[in-house]
Design an enzyme around this catalytic site. Structure first.
Site, PDB file in Angstrom:
ATOM      1  N   GLU A 152      29.053  42.971  10.494  1.00 22.77           N
ATOM      2  CA  GLU A 152      28.090  43.500  11.446  1.00 22.77           C
ATOM      3  C   GLU A 152      27.610  42.576  12.469  1.00 22.77           C
ATOM      4  OE1 GLU A 152      26.623  46.705  11.678  1.00 22.77           O
ATOM      5  OE2 GLU A 152      27.976  47.643  10.247  1.00 22.77           O
ATOM      6  N   HIS A 207      34.600  48.537   6.892  1.00 24.14           N
ATOM      7  CA  HIS A 207      34.320  47.170   7.439  1.00 24.14           C
ATOM      8  C   HIS A 207      35.673  46.300   7.374  1.00 24.14           C
ATOM      9  CE1 HIS A 207      30.049  48.683   7.497  1.00 24.14           C
ATOM     10  NE2 HIS A 207      29.948  47.614   8.503  1.00 24.14           N
ATOM     11  N   ASP A 253      29.264  56.401   8.444  1.00 25.52           N
ATOM     12  CA  ASP A 253      29.339  55.108   7.586  1.00 25.52           C
ATOM     13  C   ASP A 253      28.018  54.613   7.876  1.00 25.52           C
ATOM     14  OD1 ASP A 253      30.520  52.800   6.420  1.00 25.52           O
ATOM     15  OD2 ASP A 253      30.476  51.817   8.396  1.00 25.52           O
ATOM     16  N   SER A 254      27.788  53.268   7.083  1.00 19.59           N
ATOM     17  CA  SER A 254      26.475  52.768   7.163  1.00 19.59           C
ATOM     18  C   SER A 254      26.315  51.949   8.285  1.00 19.59           C
ATOM     19  CB  SER A 254      26.451  51.536   5.959  1.00 19.59           C
ATOM     20  OG  SER A 254      27.433  50.751   6.183  1.00 19.59           O
ATOM     21  N   CYS A 298      33.216  56.029   4.704  1.00 17.73           N
ATOM     22  CA  CYS A 298      32.257  54.875   3.953  1.00 17.73           C
ATOM     23  C   CYS A 298      32.929  54.782   2.492  1.00 17.73           C
ATOM     24  CB  CYS A 298      30.971  55.165   4.242  1.00 17.73           C
ATOM     25  SG  CYS A 298      29.895  54.061   2.877  1.00 17.73           S
TER      26      CYS A 298
HETATM   27  N1  DGL Z   1      31.363  50.329   5.158  1.00 12.72           N
HETATM   28  C1  DGL Z   1      31.200  50.832   3.990  1.00 12.72           C
HETATM   29  C2  DGL Z   1      32.084  51.117   2.750  1.00 12.72           C
HETATM   30  O1  DGL Z   1      33.357  51.310   3.087  1.00 12.72           O
HETATM   31  C3  DGL Z   1      29.915  50.487   3.496  1.00 12.72           C
HETATM   32  C4  DGL Z   1      29.526  48.855   3.577  1.00 12.72           C
HETATM   33  C5  DGL Z   1      27.968  48.688   3.383  1.00 12.72           C
HETATM   34  O2  DGL Z   1      27.177  49.001   4.053  1.00 12.72           O
HETATM   35  O3  DGL Z   1      28.121  47.770   2.443  1.00 12.72           O
HETATM   36  O4  DGL Z   1      31.766  50.975   1.696  1.00 12.72           O
END
Ligand code: DGL
Length: 267
Positions: A153, A187, A11-12, A74
């Site tokens: 975050e 998230h 993930d990010s 993600c």
């Molecule tokens: N958690 C990620 C998603 O499901 C990335 C969110 C992000 O970094 O903007 O899209």
């Protein structure tokens, strides 16, 4: 690829931990290797090319660690990079969108469905296209929610700013009369309580992680990749491209236990 390898996921940032938790529950014998691209979080406002570049390097890193299966934990990468990378690497991979859509279609009664996601995911049309491909009578209300990932975050799960942002993004979806809302970003389950309060009891919340892990488990069983279980518990390793200590602390808070040392890996 063999069944003693770990499952890789990325993930990010910390969002993929909501998927880890489900993997650990449904597949408790499986070791995992998590990559959080915390040097580049948030992904949501980035271009498709940039996102593909990050995902390619992460998949290559995980492949180098000998993983047997990769979860795109993600949605943004699932929407923008999975189809290209699954034909570039000889490894089985799964994203959240198709399993999430199947779950939404199973649950909706009035066929009015809400999607909250990053700007990049909403712009890609990934959820909307997949929902309409499978049921052309579905009405989809998509809402980009760019303020949420930075708040999550930062650990702001019930701050006034988080309450205000969730209200701003979700009130229009509630007014539209949706009966099902999908978390189109890994998230967002961190804010599930707040989101449930705003949407009220008439709206079902769908976290695609459950359906995704169940589908992956079936695929892994078919490929003979499920761990058979040994005498020692499986190992869970964590890598980040940014600050390891901050991630370790966030993970400890969310999972309720220390994840052990987190290693910085340059992409
Ligand atoms: N958690 C990620 C998603 O499901 C990335 C969110 C992000 O970094 O903007 O899209």
């Amino acid at each position: 690829m063999n069944k003693s390898g770990a499952i890789g996921l990325f993930d990010s940032g910390i969002g993929g931990l909501t998927v880890s938790k489900v993997i650990n529950t449904i597949l408790p014998e499986e070791a995992t290797i998590y990559f959080g691209d915390t040097a580049h979080v948030p992904y949501g406002q980035r271009s498709a090319d940039e996102l593909l570049g990050f995902a390619d390097k992460i998949v290559s890193f995980l492949a180098g660690q000998g993983v047997k299966y990769i979860f795109f934990a993600c949605n943004t990468s699932s929407a923008l990079s999975l189809s290209v990378l699954s034909s570039r690497y000889p490894l089985p991979m799964i994203g959240l969108i198709k399993p999430g859509v199947a779950e939404v279609l199973r649950l909706t009664r009035n066929k009015k469905v809400g999607v909250i996601a990053t700007e990049a995911t909403v712009r890609s049309g990934a959820y909307e296209n997949e929902l309409k491909k499978r049921d052309s009578s579905i009405k989809v209300y998509s809402q980009a929610a760019p303020r949420l990932v930075p708040l999550i975050e930062a650990g702001e799960l019930d701050s006034p700013a988080a309450v205000e942002a969730v209200n701003q993004y979700l009130c229009p979806l509630r007014e539209a009369g949706i009966d099902t809302l999908v978390f189109g970003c890994t998230h967002y389950p961190f804010l599930a309580g707040l989101i449930a309060d705003v949407m009220g009891p008439g709206v079902q919340l769908v976290d695609p992680a459950g359906a995704t892990v169940r589908q992956a488990a079936a695929e892994m069983a078919g490929l003979g990749l499920l761990a058979t279980g040994g005498s020692s518990p499986p190992v869970h390793r964590f890598f980040v491209s940014g600050e390891p200590q901050a991630f370790r602390e966030q993970a400890r808070r969310f999972l309720g236990k220390d994840v052990g040392p987190v290693t910085r890996a340059e992409l």
